[in-house]
Design an enzyme around this catalytic site. Structure first.
Site, short mmCIF file in Angstrom:
data_model
loop_
_atom_site.label_atom_id
_atom_site.label_comp_id
_atom_site.label_asym_id
_atom_site.label_seq_id
_atom_site.Cartn_x
_atom_site.Cartn_y
_atom_site.Cartn_z
N HIS A 17 44.43 -5.53 75.82
CA HIS A 17 45.18 -6.52 76.61
C HIS A 17 44.88 -6.34 78.10
CE1 HIS A 17 48.45 -6.31 73.25
NE2 HIS A 17 47.82 -7.47 73.12
N LYS A 41 58.28 -11.45 64.22
CA LYS A 41 57.92 -10.04 64.36
C LYS A 41 59.14 -9.22 64.77
CE LYS A 41 53.11 -10.76 65.95
NZ LYS A 41 52.17 -10.55 67.07
N ARG A 90 39.16 -11.50 69.45
CA ARG A 90 38.52 -10.33 68.86
C ARG A 90 37.57 -10.80 67.76
NH1 ARG A 90 44.29 -7.62 68.23
NH2 ARG A 90 44.67 -9.83 68.07
N SER A 128 47.96 -4.02 68.74
CA SER A 128 49.19 -3.25 68.91
C SER A 128 49.60 -2.64 67.56
CB SER A 128 50.32 -4.14 69.43
OG SER A 128 49.99 -4.63 70.71
P1 ADP Z 1 48.44 -8.17 68.91
O1 ADP Z 1 47.57 -8.94 67.94
O2 ADP Z 1 47.78 -6.93 69.39
O3 ADP Z 1 49.87 -8.00 68.46
P2 ADP Z 1 49.38 -9.99 70.99
O4 ADP Z 1 50.12 -11.04 70.27
O5 ADP Z 1 50.16 -9.13 71.89
O6 ADP Z 1 48.48 -9.07 70.13
O7 ADP Z 1 48.13 -10.62 71.73
C1 ADP Z 1 48.15 -11.38 72.88
C2 ADP Z 1 46.76 -11.86 73.14
O8 ADP Z 1 45.88 -10.77 73.40
C3 ADP Z 1 46.08 -12.64 72.01
O9 ADP Z 1 45.31 -13.66 72.60
C4 ADP Z 1 45.17 -11.63 71.36
O10 ADP Z 1 44.06 -12.23 70.73
C5 ADP Z 1 44.74 -10.85 72.57
N1 ADP Z 1 44.33 -9.48 72.24
C6 ADP Z 1 45.03 -8.57 71.55
N2 ADP Z 1 44.34 -7.42 71.45
C7 ADP Z 1 43.16 -7.62 72.09
C8 ADP Z 1 41.99 -6.81 72.31
N3 ADP Z 1 41.90 -5.58 71.82
N4 ADP Z 1 40.98 -7.35 73.04
C9 ADP Z 1 41.07 -8.61 73.49
N5 ADP Z 1 42.12 -9.44 73.30
C10 ADP Z 1 43.16 -8.95 72.62
#
Ligand code: ADP
Length: 167
Positions: A17, A41, A90, A128
């Site tokens: 992130h 969630k 990803r 996460s």
């Molecule tokens: P998670 O899937 O980790 O619970 P979130 O809902 O917090 O993620 O993700 C918020 C945004 O960050 C989404 O657009 C997700 O694709 C992106 N994201 C999550 N992890 C990564 C990563 N390792 N690299 C790039 N983008 C990411």
């Protein structure tokens, strides 16, 4: 002024992130990182805790604001005067879902577009939920989480383990 929004659960913020935040902050005049409430969630950290953890790791980025919202993202973007949502992509598994959300958001708010930044290869596998799974074991987390939040994360994992999750 070009304002973009980076929405997510951030439970907790990972190095993946943070990588997206740093890159997006260089592209836009202002980036609003918004913790979105997702009723599907059950989070490990409360909304306020997630905001505080993000604020701690973006302290060196003056054009990044951290907020939270329970609104529909398309409405939130309209209210904040933003016409761009930033998302990290990803593996292919993100694509289907993100593509659908981008189309729906654009339909609800036609001024709103979604821009995708590809994940850096070292964070391609990182989420996460993976970190929460790894946290249960004795694994070095410094490649996965920003250093400043690792102690909070370990403490929470321990509290959950002892059944004292104080969400
Ligand atoms: P998670 O899937 O980790 O619970 P979130 O809902 O917090 O993620 O993700 C918020 C945004 O960050 C989404 O657009 C997700 O694709 C992106 N994201 C999550 N992890 C990564 C990563 N390792 N690299 C790039 N983008 C990411």
């Amino acid at each position: 002024m070009k304002v973009a929004i980076y929405p997510g659960s951030f439970d907790p913020i990972t190095s993946g992130h943070l990588n997206i935040i740093r890159r997006a902050a260089m592209i836009f005049d202002k980036l609003i990182v918004c913790v979105m409430v997702n009723s599907a969630k059950a989070p490990m950290f409360t909304r306020d805790e997630r905001v505080e953890l993000i604020k701690r790791v973006v302290i060196d980025l003056p054009n990044v604001e951290v907020d939270s919202s329970g609104e529909l993202l398309a409405d939130y973007a309209r209210r904040r005067g933003s016409c761009v949502i930033v998302k990290g992509l990803r593996a292919g598994s993100d694509f289907e879902n993100e593509f659908q959300m981008a189309l729906i958001n654009h339909k609800i708010n036609p001024n709103l577009d979604t821009m995708f930044l590809t994940a850096e290869h070292q964070y391609m596998y990182l989420s996460s939920s993976t970190v929460k799974e790894l946290g249960k074991y004795d694994v070095d987390l410094s490649d996965f989480l920003p250093k400043a939040i690792i102690p909070d994360f370990k403490q929470r994992i321990e509290a959950v383990r002892q059944g004292g999750n104080k969400k």
